[in-house]
Design an enzyme around this catalytic site. Structure first.
Site, PDB file in Angstrom:
ATOM      1  N   HIS A  63     -22.630 -22.281  -5.900  1.00 17.60           N
ATOM      2  CA  HIS A  63     -23.140 -20.933  -5.642  1.00 17.60           C
ATOM      3  C   HIS A  63     -22.259 -20.180  -4.643  1.00 17.60           C
ATOM      4  CE1 HIS A  63     -25.303 -22.874  -2.195  1.00 17.60           C
ATOM      5  NE2 HIS A  63     -25.101 -21.690  -1.643  1.00 17.60           N
ATOM      6  N   SER A 100     -25.934 -26.861   1.658  1.00 18.43           N
ATOM      7  CA  SER A 100     -25.520 -27.224   0.301  1.00 18.43           C
ATOM      8  C   SER A 100     -24.009 -27.222   0.175  1.00 18.43           C
ATOM      9  CB  SER A 100     -26.090 -26.242  -0.728  1.00 18.43           C
ATOM     10  OG  SER A 100     -27.477 -26.342  -0.780  1.00 18.43           O
ATOM     11  N   ASP A 158     -24.729 -27.734  -8.487  1.00 22.01           N
ATOM     12  CA  ASP A 158     -24.282 -26.845  -7.415  1.00 22.01           C
ATOM     13  C   ASP A 158     -23.029 -27.390  -6.726  1.00 22.01           C
ATOM     14  OD1 ASP A 158     -24.321 -24.509  -5.946  1.00 22.01           O
ATOM     15  OD2 ASP A 158     -25.735 -25.274  -4.452  1.00 22.01           O
TER      16      ASP A 158
END
Length: 178
Positions: A12, A149, A60
């Site tokens: 992302h 993340s 991701d």
């Protein structure tokens, strides 16, 4: 062992070659002393972007090779492709929301099958090695927060075995799982 400057991040954040080409990295972005919000003077910026080698929205993950040479102080971690066991010791070094370096340690709690459940969240349940794409982690020291993340998940030997994505761990929920 060949010193190729591979770089792991979140899909992302970097999902196209155009975004990888504009990548700037900051090295040694940690606090000047324990508990301090002041950043050390050892921070180094590297420009020049990267070559996007692989990415996946499902996990991701964004895997790149930096175009520039990391600072001399950089540590090359390497990776371990073996399947982790349940209750293996793990740790992560991450930068929540691009902030200063944080450290978390804990253990694996088995494999998980996860489905997206809205903006930045997912619903996960127990799985096996054969049908689980994710590894569950229970932290015993430190937590992860939004923006962690893409940070690496390390084995106790300091080798990358995965990367952070999703979970319920936070300062408000220190017993949450990722």
């Amino acid at each position: 062992q060949d010193w190729v400057p591979y770089f792991l991040s979140a899909d992302h954040c970097i999902s196209t070659q155009a975004s990888a080409s504009s990548l700037e990295t900051y090295w040694n972005a940690r606090s000047a002393s324990c508990g301090s919000a002041q950043v050390t003077s050892e921070v180094r910026r590297l420009e020049g972007g990267a070559q996007l080698l692989w990415n996946s929205a499902a996990t991701d993950t964004s895997f790149m090779r930096l175009n520039g040479t990391p600072p001399v102080s950089a540590v090359f971690a390497g990776w371990d492709a073996r399947t982790p066991g349940e209750s293996d010791a793990v740790f992560s070094i991450h930068h929540p929301a691009g902030g200063i370096q944080k450290f978390s340690e804990g253990m694996t709690i088995g494999f998980r099958a996860c489905q997206p459940a809205g903006e930045g969240s997912s619903l996960c349940g127990p799985a096996t090695v054969s049908n689980g794409m994710f590894l569950g982690v229970q932290w015993s020291r430190g937590v992860t927060e939004g923006g962690s993340s893409g940070g690496p998940l390390f084995s106790s030997a300091g080798r990358v075995i995965g990367q952070l994505q999703g979970g319920s761990s936070s300062c408000a929920n220190p017993l949450g799982q990722d």
